[in-house]
Design a protein around this motif. Structure first.
Motif, mmCIF file in Angstrom:
data_model
loop_
_atom_site.group_PDB
_atom_site.id
_atom_site.type_symbol
_atom_site.label_atom_id
_atom_site.label_comp_id
_atom_site.label_asym_id
_atom_site.label_seq_id
_atom_site.Cartn_x
_atom_site.Cartn_y
_atom_site.Cartn_z
ATOM 1 N N CYS A 83 3.341 -5.823 -13.552
ATOM 2 C CA CYS A 83 2.161 -6.088 -12.715
ATOM 3 C C CYS A 83 1.026 -6.793 -13.439
ATOM 4 O O CYS A 83 -0.024 -7.045 -12.840
ATOM 5 C CB CYS A 83 1.641 -4.766 -12.142
ATOM 6 N N ARG A 141 0.711 -2.313 -6.508
ATOM 7 C CA ARG A 141 1.814 -2.739 -7.368
ATOM 8 C C ARG A 141 3.050 -3.196 -6.601
ATOM 9 O O ARG A 141 3.899 -3.885 -7.173
ATOM 10 C CB ARG A 141 2.185 -1.606 -8.324
ATOM 11 N N PHE A 144 4.430 -6.751 -6.816
ATOM 12 C CA PHE A 144 5.253 -7.098 -7.975
ATOM 13 C C PHE A 144 6.620 -6.426 -7.904
ATOM 14 O O PHE A 144 7.641 -7.063 -8.176
ATOM 15 C CB PHE A 144 4.524 -6.712 -9.274
#
Length: 171
Positions: A83, A141, A144
């Protein structure tokens, strides 16, 4: 062959990674252990002594060093590794076997409540704050994590079963 496991902290990357590497007779590398060895400090010590920004820069540096010098392996990344910076692009340029271990907020909360003191990002949170923190963090997150080539649900599933699914889909 390089298989990279990504996912939120507590999703089982290290346990699944060890099992998967054993089944495939590959080397296993836990990225957190690799960083601790290179930095000569534990992850909590690095966060405490040098801060998260230093840690994230060191993490990127060590990620590139790991992939530059290694052959076939299973790698369990830290939850935040993909990330930050261009880490996810770098990982995907190295292998097409990136697996997201997908856990629900409820599963992650139950797992992480038991080990908060070993996790610098959540050690300060009360149990009541933990679920909301995970929910928000996971939302941020997921952008990602969802770039992974494969996604495997982990809630309530044994490590062996998860490893077998990864082998059947990835190898």
């Amino acid at each position: 062959m390089v298989i990279v496991l990504i996912g939120y902290m507590g999703s089982g990357k290290s346990a699944v990674g060890r099992n998967l590497a054993e089944k495939l007779s590959l080397k296993f590398v836990d990225m957190d252990d690799f960083i601790e060895e290179k930095e000569q400090k534990s992850i909590p010590e690095i966060f405490r002594d040098k801060g998260e920004i230093y840690f994230r820069k060191a993490e990127s540096h060590h990620l590139e060093a790991l992939f530059a010098g290694s052959g076939d392996m299973v790698v369990a990344l830290g939850g935040g590794t993909p990330c930050y910076g261009s880490n996810m692009e770098y990982i995907q340029g190295t292998t097409d076997k990136v697996v997201y271990l997908r856990a629900s907020v409820e599963e992650l909360t139950a797992r992480l409540e038991k080990e908060k003191e070993h996790r610098p990002l959540i050690e300060h949170l009360s149990d009541s704050e933990l679920e909301e923190f995970i929910r928000k963090h996971l939302f941020e997150r997921n952008f990602f994590y969802l770039k992974a080539n494969y996604s495997v649900k982990v809630d309530g599933r044994p490590v062996e079963t998860i490893s077998d699914e990864i082998i059947s889909r990835v190898v």
